[in-house]
Design a protein around this motif. Structure first.
Motif, PDB file in Angstrom:
ATOM      1  N   ALA A  75      22.173   2.783   3.046  1.00 15.25           N
ATOM      2  CA  ALA A  75      22.397   1.341   3.069  1.00 15.25           C
ATOM      3  C   ALA A  75      21.289   0.552   2.380  1.00 15.25           C
ATOM      4  O   ALA A  75      21.450  -0.638   2.101  1.00 15.25           O
ATOM      5  CB  ALA A  75      22.536   0.853   4.514  1.00 15.25           C
ATOM      6  N   TRP A  76      20.196   1.222   2.095  1.00 19.53           N
ATOM      7  CA  TRP A  76      19.049   0.529   1.498  1.00 19.53           C
ATOM      8  C   TRP A  76      19.292   0.309   0.012  1.00 19.53           C
ATOM      9  O   TRP A  76      19.624   1.239  -0.729  1.00 19.53           O
ATOM     10  CB  TRP A  76      17.784   1.348   1.716  1.00 19.53           C
ATOM     11  N   ARG A  77      19.151  -0.899  -0.413  1.00 21.00           N
ATOM     12  CA  ARG A  77      19.293  -1.234  -1.822  1.00 21.00           C
ATOM     13  C   ARG A  77      17.907  -1.479  -2.388  1.00 21.00           C
ATOM     14  O   ARG A  77      17.320  -2.554  -2.202  1.00 21.00           O
ATOM     15  CB  ARG A  77      20.161  -2.472  -1.985  1.00 21.00           C
ATOM     16  N   PRO A  78      17.356  -0.483  -3.061  1.00 19.92           N
ATOM     17  CA  PRO A  78      15.962  -0.622  -3.504  1.00 19.92           C
ATOM     18  C   PRO A  78      15.807  -1.715  -4.550  1.00 19.92           C
ATOM     19  O   PRO A  78      16.611  -1.856  -5.459  1.00 19.92           O
ATOM     20  CB  PRO A  78      15.646   0.766  -4.083  1.00 19.92           C
ATOM     21  N   ARG A  79      14.804  -2.488  -4.353  1.00 22.41           N
ATOM     22  CA  ARG A  79      14.433  -3.469  -5.349  1.00 22.41           C
ATOM     23  C   ARG A  79      13.204  -2.970  -6.094  1.00 22.41           C
ATOM     24  O   ARG A  79      12.436  -2.161  -5.575  1.00 22.41           O
ATOM     25  CB  ARG A  79      14.117  -4.807  -4.684  1.00 22.41           C
ATOM     26  N   ARG A  80      13.055  -3.452  -7.258  1.00 23.93           N
ATOM     27  CA  ARG A  80      11.902  -3.034  -8.037  1.00 23.93           C
ATOM     28  C   ARG A  80      10.631  -3.511  -7.342  1.00 23.93           C
ATOM     29  O   ARG A  80      10.425  -4.716  -7.153  1.00 23.93           O
ATOM     30  CB  ARG A  80      11.976  -3.618  -9.442  1.00 23.93           C
ATOM     31  N   PRO A  81       9.797  -2.563  -6.893  1.00 30.73           N
ATOM     32  CA  PRO A  81       8.619  -2.989  -6.135  1.00 30.73           C
ATOM     33  C   PRO A  81       7.633  -3.714  -7.042  1.00 30.73           C
ATOM     34  O   PRO A  81       7.540  -3.456  -8.242  1.00 30.73           O
ATOM     35  CB  PRO A  81       8.041  -1.661  -5.612  1.00 30.73           C
ATOM     36  N   SER A  82       6.898  -4.590  -6.419  1.00 29.30           N
ATOM     37  CA  SER A  82       5.846  -5.277  -7.152  1.00 29.30           C
ATOM     38  C   SER A  82       4.720  -4.296  -7.461  1.00 29.30           C
ATOM     39  O   SER A  82       4.606  -3.230  -6.850  1.00 29.30           O
ATOM     40  CB  SER A  82       5.316  -6.446  -6.327  1.00 29.30           C
ATOM     41  N   ALA A  83       3.911  -4.666  -8.411  1.00 30.82           N
ATOM     42  CA  ALA A  83       2.795  -3.791  -8.785  1.00 30.82           C
ATOM     43  C   ALA A  83       1.851  -3.593  -7.607  1.00 30.82           C
ATOM     44  O   ALA A  83       1.315  -2.494  -7.389  1.00 30.82           O
ATOM     45  CB  ALA A  83       2.049  -4.396  -9.973  1.00 30.82           C
ATOM     46  N   ARG A  84       1.678  -4.637  -6.806  1.00 30.60           N
ATOM     47  CA  ARG A  84       0.787  -4.527  -5.646  1.00 30.60           C
ATOM     48  C   ARG A  84       1.348  -3.573  -4.602  1.00 30.60           C
ATOM     49  O   ARG A  84       0.619  -2.758  -4.043  1.00 30.60           O
ATOM     50  CB  ARG A  84       0.584  -5.908  -5.042  1.00 30.60           C
ATOM     51  N   ALA A  85       2.677  -3.659  -4.340  1.00 33.98           N
ATOM     52  CA  ALA A  85       3.289  -2.756  -3.367  1.00 33.98           C
ATOM     53  C   ALA A  85       3.256  -1.320  -3.852  1.00 33.98           C
ATOM     54  O   ALA A  85       3.013  -0.386  -3.069  1.00 33.98           O
ATOM     55  CB  ALA A  85       4.725  -3.199  -3.094  1.00 33.98           C
ATOM     56  N   ALA A  86       3.514  -1.105  -5.142  1.00 31.23           N
ATOM     57  CA  ALA A  86       3.456   0.255  -5.690  1.00 31.23           C
ATOM     58  C   ALA A  86       2.041   0.810  -5.599  1.00 31.23           C
ATOM     59  O   ALA A  86       1.849   2.002  -5.292  1.00 31.23           O
ATOM     60  CB  ALA A  86       3.945   0.253  -7.135  1.00 31.23           C
ATOM     61  N   LEU A  87       1.054  -0.022  -5.852  1.00 30.97           N
ATOM     62  CA  LEU A  87      -0.341   0.432  -5.751  1.00 30.97           C
ATOM     63  C   LEU A  87      -0.677   0.807  -4.315  1.00 30.97           C
ATOM     64  O   LEU A  87      -1.347   1.819  -4.058  1.00 30.97           O
ATOM     65  CB  LEU A  87      -1.268  -0.671  -6.252  1.00 30.97           C
ATOM     66  N   TRP A  88      -0.192  -0.017  -3.368  1.00 27.61           N
ATOM     67  CA  TRP A  88      -0.456   0.284  -1.950  1.00 27.61           C
ATOM     68  C   TRP A  88       0.183   1.609  -1.554  1.00 27.61           C
ATOM     69  O   TRP A  88      -0.437   2.435  -0.873  1.00 27.61           O
ATOM     70  CB  TRP A  88       0.088  -0.846  -1.082  1.00 27.61           C
ATOM     71  N   ALA A  89       1.436   1.835  -1.947  1.00 22.54           N
ATOM     72  CA  ALA A  89       2.117   3.080  -1.604  1.00 22.54           C
ATOM     73  C   ALA A  89       1.417   4.272  -2.226  1.00 22.54           C
ATOM     74  O   ALA A  89       1.248   5.319  -1.585  1.00 22.54           O
ATOM     75  CB  ALA A  89       3.578   3.013  -2.059  1.00 22.54           C
ATOM     76  N   GLY A  90       0.982   4.135  -3.481  1.00 23.58           N
ATOM     77  CA  GLY A  90       0.251   5.236  -4.108  1.00 23.58           C
ATOM     78  C   GLY A  90      -1.053   5.538  -3.399  1.00 23.58           C
ATOM     79  O   GLY A  90      -1.437   6.704  -3.234  1.00 23.58           O
ATOM     80  N   ALA A  91      -1.756   4.465  -2.977  1.00 20.19           N
ATOM     81  CA  ALA A  91      -3.009   4.680  -2.246  1.00 20.19           C
ATOM     82  C   ALA A  91      -2.758   5.381  -0.920  1.00 20.19           C
ATOM     83  O   ALA A  91      -3.524   6.272  -0.515  1.00 20.19           O
ATOM     84  CB  ALA A  91      -3.705   3.344  -2.029  1.00 20.19           C
ATOM     85  N   LEU A  92      -1.676   5.004  -0.219  1.00 20.56           N
ATOM     86  CA  LEU A  92      -1.368   5.650   1.058  1.00 20.56           C
ATOM     87  C   LEU A  92      -1.043   7.129   0.859  1.00 20.56           C
ATOM     88  O   LEU A  92      -1.473   7.982   1.655  1.00 20.56           O
ATOM     89  CB  LEU A  92      -0.206   4.930   1.737  1.00 20.56           C
ATOM     90  N   VAL A  93      -0.290   7.452  -0.175  1.00 21.65           N
ATOM     91  CA  VAL A  93       0.027   8.858  -0.456  1.00 21.65           C
ATOM     92  C   VAL A  93      -1.250   9.629  -0.772  1.00 21.65           C
ATOM     93  O   VAL A  93      -1.433  10.778  -0.322  1.00 21.65           O
ATOM     94  CB  VAL A  93       1.038   8.952  -1.608  1.00 21.65           C
ATOM     95  N   ALA A  94      -2.163   9.015  -1.517  1.00 19.67           N
ATOM     96  CA  ALA A  94      -3.427   9.694  -1.834  1.00 19.67           C
ATOM     97  C   ALA A  94      -4.251   9.936  -0.572  1.00 19.67           C
ATOM     98  O   ALA A  94      -4.849  11.009  -0.385  1.00 19.67           O
ATOM     99  CB  ALA A  94      -4.214   8.852  -2.841  1.00 19.67           C
ATOM    100  N   VAL A  95      -4.272   8.944   0.327  1.00 12.49           N
ATOM    101  CA  VAL A  95      -5.001   9.107   1.589  1.00 12.49           C
ATOM    102  C   VAL A  95      -4.381  10.229   2.418  1.00 12.49           C
ATOM    103  O   VAL A  95      -5.088  11.065   3.010  1.00 12.49           O
ATOM    104  CB  VAL A  95      -5.004   7.780   2.367  1.00 12.49           C
ATOM    105  N   ALA A  96      -3.043  10.288   2.471  1.00 11.93           N
ATOM    106  CA  ALA A  96      -2.371  11.349   3.220  1.00 11.93           C
ATOM    107  C   ALA A  96      -2.634  12.712   2.599  1.00 11.93           C
ATOM    108  O   ALA A  96      -2.799  13.716   3.314  1.00 11.93           O
ATOM    109  CB  ALA A  96      -0.869  11.070   3.280  1.00 11.93           C
ATOM    110  N   ALA A  97      -2.678  12.783   1.259  1.00  7.02           N
ATOM    111  CA  ALA A  97      -2.988  14.057   0.599  1.00  7.02           C
ATOM    112  C   ALA A  97      -4.397  14.510   0.956  1.00  7.02           C
ATOM    113  O   ALA A  97      -4.635  15.701   1.211  1.00  7.02           O
ATOM    114  CB  ALA A  97      -2.829  13.902  -0.910  1.00  7.02           C
ATOM    115  N   LEU A  98      -5.337  13.568   0.987  1.00  3.53           N
ATOM    116  CA  LEU A  98      -6.694  13.913   1.420  1.00  3.53           C
ATOM    117  C   LEU A  98      -6.682  14.420   2.854  1.00  3.53           C
ATOM    118  O   LEU A  98      -7.336  15.422   3.186  1.00  3.53           O
ATOM    119  CB  LEU A  98      -7.602  12.693   1.293  1.00  3.53           C
ATOM    120  N   GLY A  99      -5.931  13.731   3.714  1.00  9.54           N
ATOM    121  CA  GLY A  99      -5.842  14.183   5.101  1.00  9.54           C
ATOM    122  C   GLY A  99      -5.248  15.573   5.216  1.00  9.54           C
ATOM    123  O   GLY A  99      -5.690  16.379   6.035  1.00  9.54           O
ATOM    124  N   LEU A 100      -4.227  15.880   4.412  1.00  6.49           N
ATOM    125  CA  LEU A 100      -3.624  17.214   4.457  1.00  6.49           C
ATOM    126  C   LEU A 100      -4.619  18.276   4.011  1.00  6.49           C
ATOM    127  O   LEU A 100      -4.713  19.354   4.624  1.00  6.49           O
ATOM    128  CB  LEU A 100      -2.374  17.246   3.580  1.00  6.49           C
TER     129      LEU A 100
END
Length: 918
Positions: A416-441
């Motif tokens: 049901a989710w209709r993805p919208r093109r994320p803003s550059a700031r939101a994409a940067l935040w998501a990438g940073a969170l994934v990097a933090v999780a990779a470090l944690g793993l």
């Protein structure tokens, strides 16, 4: 063109005593109408002579016709056959059981003026109370789903104009929806009150058992049919003006289903029915009582497989427990018996073995009481199957349904989710969170397998060795099954790889905390909290343990995030996802019940301030509780074992928090003070800017401490048991740290001069960096110390020492703390478990045979044992201590002196007392 005015259609099935009385009443009514009429009795496969009664009546009344169905086809088919046979311009229907009153027919015909059909409403019914209640519920559901205002659609007393009959395309069971079908076809249907009488003869053919599920199926079918009806009018434009070409009846559309409350109620009913049916179909059959302490096991079915299962009913007082053991005719030695024994509790116990013992006497097996004295017990015949089926996983049915609902909710959200093109700031935040999780793993995978399992992890590995043990182990260890199921899926509990799912869960918790923090307190807070959790030595330790705590933290955070989402959106799929995640949390650890209680407080407070969504929330909490019903017995035993068995003074609670829990969470020394200061600042800022988020944090952190302290603090108040509080505390700490930068930047914005603005921004960055260093420095020091202690001796080292000392065929005796690890890492057949109070060890070795005793420092600090060892044994080895291993002492028993003549010989080496564990 019809030559008759009226046709009366009466379906008949085994109503012979009622037919003469019915004909007498009906004939009197028809005689008074002065209309040409016929009476059509439709015999639906009667076996009591109903057809013969109609034939006899036909000899006295020429208006009677008899239509017979060759085999019973039920009421819808009987009505359809009567409609096809009817010749009257108006068709009247009624039942043959005398509960419909023929004297209401003139009133039906009068109401038919200006209408196409009239149906009766039994406003005062003379049925049993349960049928009245079921009818009221069924009619309410039908009206809600179809939008049909008729109050009593199933009343058989009706009058229908003949031209309406072609629009009635009946299916089995749809006779109850004739008014709805007529309205859907565009006909005008009215309803009038009619008389309803008690049944005089015979019994009703329908009840709750044979109509409830069928009625639900039919009303859903009608709903689908109405929703798909074509509704249009078409005209052709011509020179002479518009000319109708085609049209469909403009029937009313069915109403939209109610919001989340109706959807959740429907899911709740389906889940409850599935749990009941699954438990009923997989439950015990053909039980027989047993006298004595042993029962011969009969094989009910054998398909060439090895999964062996049976049910045992254990009649014993509450909180009692016992052990039964499956044997092939001969008693096992104490070591082998450990594998074939099972724990039993009062009530029904489903016992499963993943393999069969070698049969020394054909297929005859014996189930023997090894410990415990019930008032009575009973067993069912055993089944031997090629693999596991739904009947084997009856205890897990709530867990499996919860996982299925969680998966379905996730799929529904994604689709049901209709993805919208994320803003550059939101994409940067998501990438940073994934990097933090990779470090944690990476931090959690480091040293994951470099150190052996410690005692509690070995219990998880035991429970993960097969699906049968996944089902059985919670009965003796008390923990819910998620940790055992995860270990089994990871490799059947083999070696240290059993820890892999828990490390992955720890890394996933980093992502969950980041998303939750962003939802509650902002993007910067979420990312900072995720980074703090990723490098936390405390959480890394929990993630490297094959115990339930990593999954508890993950599912607790996920369910809290789902709860906030559901409270904000009030959507059915959001509440459904929360209910599934909350149930999964309770299937992870019994402290999930405390998390469940805290979330109930959060929901109640939120709804009280928001004034909406109470019904959906109540249904969602009820659904989560329903999913836990299969596990209530285990949770009840665990609660009875721990709750209310101790107390502690408030000052001792404060000492425990300041000396143990907080240092584990945020590090000792200045780190604790800095963290608490930042948390207080973050909470104050949240109260000012986001009071609901502050309410969530306060309720998550405060009530659990009070509840645990009041229930049984000595067992629960430890860092790992309070670990589910840790991520939310990090959120407040992170919010306080980010507030420093935000506050100073705001001050910089108020400055007039550029140099002052630059200085203040530099101060903000410096303050934020200082706050980060105050937290990161303890984490770095803690990580260094943690990884250092992860090396050193472990139970593999003890196994190597025993390999050096113990010869083949010799026995090792140990108490509980060492027996399990030695069986796992060394030799399961050579380790005999010693009762905690048993000191009379076997010392009558034969030539070349020796007895070895393994003792743990602190675990086996028994003065009597120490005295016995000093007299009868000599210490020959020592291992440890380390992070996972207490100091281990290895003794060799001294040979017993020769027995005097006539003295009773000492027991042999293999005759140690039976084991006490499982």
């Amino acid at each position: 063109m019809s030559t008759l005015d009226l046709s009366v259609v009466i379906p008949v099935h085994n109503e012979a005593p009622n037919l003469p009385l019915l004909h007498e009443e009906l004939a009197a009514v028809l005689d008074g109408l002065a209309r040409r009429a016929e009476i059509i009795f439709v015999d639906d496969g009667s076996t009591d002579g109903s057809a013969a009664v109609v034939r006899a009546l036909r000899t006295r009344d020429a208006r009677i016709r008899l239509v017979r169905l060759r085999a019973r086809a039920h009421l819808s088919a009987a009505f359809d056959a009567g409609f096809r046979a009817a010749a009257g311009a108006i068709v009247v229907t009624l039942d043959a059981d005398l509960q419909n009153d023929p004297r209401d027919i003139p009133r039906l015909l009068a109401a038919l003026e200006g209408a196409d059909a009239v149906t009766g409403w039994r406003h005062v019914r003379h049925d049993p109370w349960h049928k009245r209640v079921a009818s009221r519920i069924g009619n309410g559901v039908r009206r809600r789903l179809t939008g049909d205002p008729i109050r009593d659609s199933a009343c058989s007393l009706r009058a229908i104009r003949r031209h309406c009959l072609p629009d009635l395309r009946l299916r089995d069971g749809l006779h109850r929806f004739i008014p709805t079908l007529l309205r859907a076809a565009g006909h005008r249907v009215v309803e009038i009150p009619v008389n309803h009488r008690p049944r005089r003869h015979g019994t009703s053919k329908y009840g709750i058992r044979n109509r409830a599920l069928v009625g639900l199926r039919d009303v859903l079918a009608i709903r689908w049919l109405l929703a798909g009806l074509l509704r249009y009018e078409a005209v052709e434009e011509t020179a002479a003006g518009p000319r109708p070409v085609a049209s469909r009846p403009i029937a009313p559309e069915p109403p939209r289903l109610a919001g989340p409350a109706a959807a959740l109620a429907a899911v709740w009913i389906c889940v409850a029915a599935s749990l009941w049916a699954w438990g009923f179909l997989g439950g015990p059959r053909s039980v027989h009582s047993v006298a004595g302490t042993a029962a011969d096991v009969a094989i009910l079915a054998r398909s060439g497989g090895e999964v062996f299962s049976l049910w045992v009913r254990w009649d014993a007082p509450d909180r009692a427990a016992g052990w039964v053991v499956l044997e092939p005719g001969n008693r096992w030695n104490p070591s082998a018996e450990m594998y074939w024994r099972r724990r039993v509790h009062p009530g029904w116990n489903h016992l499963i073995w993943p393999a069969l013992p070698e049969a020394h006497d054909g297929t005859r097996f014996t189930l023997r009481i090894a410990e415990g004295a019930p008032a009575g017990w009973a067993v069912t015949p055993a089944r031997v199957s090629a693999g596991y089926g739904p009947g084997h996983v009856v205890p897990l049915r709530g867990l499996l349904l919860a996982a299925l609902l969680a998966l379905g909710s996730a799929v529904a959200v994604v689709t049901a989710w209709r993805p919208r093109r994320p803003s550059a700031r939101a994409a940067l935040w998501a990438g940073a969170l994934v990097a933090v999780a990779a470090l944690g793993l990476l931090l959690r995978l480091r040293t994951l397998t470099s150190h052996g399992l410690w005692f509690d992890e070995i219990l998880t590995a035991i429970g993960a060795q097969s699906l049968a043990w996944v089902l059985y182990t919670p009965q003796i260890f008390g923990h819910p099954p998620v940790q055992y199921l995860a270990g089994w899926l990871a490799g059947h509990g083999a070696a240290e790889s059993v820890r892999i799912p828990f490390a992955l869960a720890g890394a996933a918790t980093v992502i969950a905390l980041g998303v939750l923090g962003r939802r509650l307190l902002g993007s910067a807070t979420g990312l900072t909290a995720a980074a703090l959790l990723a490098v936390s030595p405390f959480h890394i330790e929990l993630s490297q343990l094959a115990r339930p705590y990593a999954f508890l933290l993950l599912l607790a955070l996920a369910s809290l995030l789902a709860l906030v989402h559901a409270l904000e959106t009030r959507r059915a799929r959001a509440w459904l996802g929360w209910a599934a995640l909350a149930a999964l949390t309770c299937y992870t650890h019994y402290l999930g019940l405390l998390v469940f209680l805290v979330m109930a407080m959060i929901a109640a407070t939120w709804i009280a301030t928001d004034r909406g969504g109470a019904a959906s929330a109540a249904l969602a909490f009820g659904l989560a509780g329903t999913l836990l019903l299969p596990w209530t017995a285990v949770l009840g035993r665990q609660a009875a074992q721990h709750v209310g068995t101790g107390s502690v003074a408030p000052n001792a609670l404060a000492d425990l928090l300041t000396a143990v829990v907080l240092p584990q969470f945020v590090g000792g020394g200045h780190g604790t003070g800095a963290a608490l200061t930042l948390a207080a600042g973050g909470l104050g800022l949240a109260l000012w800017q986001r009071p609901r988020s502050a309410m969530v944090a306060l309720l998550w952190l405060g009530p659990p401490l009070v509840i645990i302290w009041a229930a049984q603090p000595y067992h629960f108040l430890a860092g790992r048991h309070l670990g589910f509080l840790f991520p939310v505390l990090l959120l407040l700490i992170a919010h306080g740290a980010t507030a420093i930068g935000a506050g100073t930047e705001w001050l910089a914005g108020r400055a007039d001069r550029g140099w002052r603005r630059s200085a203040l921004r530099l101060a903000a960055v410096s303050a934020g960096a200082a706050a980060g260093l105050m937290l990161a420095a303890p984490s770095a020091a803690g990580l260094s110390e943690y990884y250092r202690v992860r090396h050193g001796p472990d139970w593999r080292s003890v196994a190597e020492e025993l390999d050096r000392l113990v010869a083949p065929g010799e026995r090792v005796v140990a108490r509980l703390g060492a027996a399990y690890p030695l069986r796992h890492y060394w030799n399961a057949d050579a380790v005999v478990e010693m009762e905690p109070t048993a000191l009379d060890l076997p010392r009558g070795q034969g030539p070349g045979q020796r007895i070895w005793i393994v003792v743990l420092e602190r675990w086996d600090d028994d003065p009597n044992l120490a005295i016995w060892l000093e007299r009868h044994a000599v210490r020959v080895g020592e291992v440890g201590p380390s992070w996972s291993l207490p100091r281990v002492f290895i003794y060799r028993a001294r040979p017993a002196p020769p027995s005097p003549a006539g003295a009773r010989p000492s027991p042999r080496a293999g005759e140690a007392p039976p084991a006490a564990g499982g």
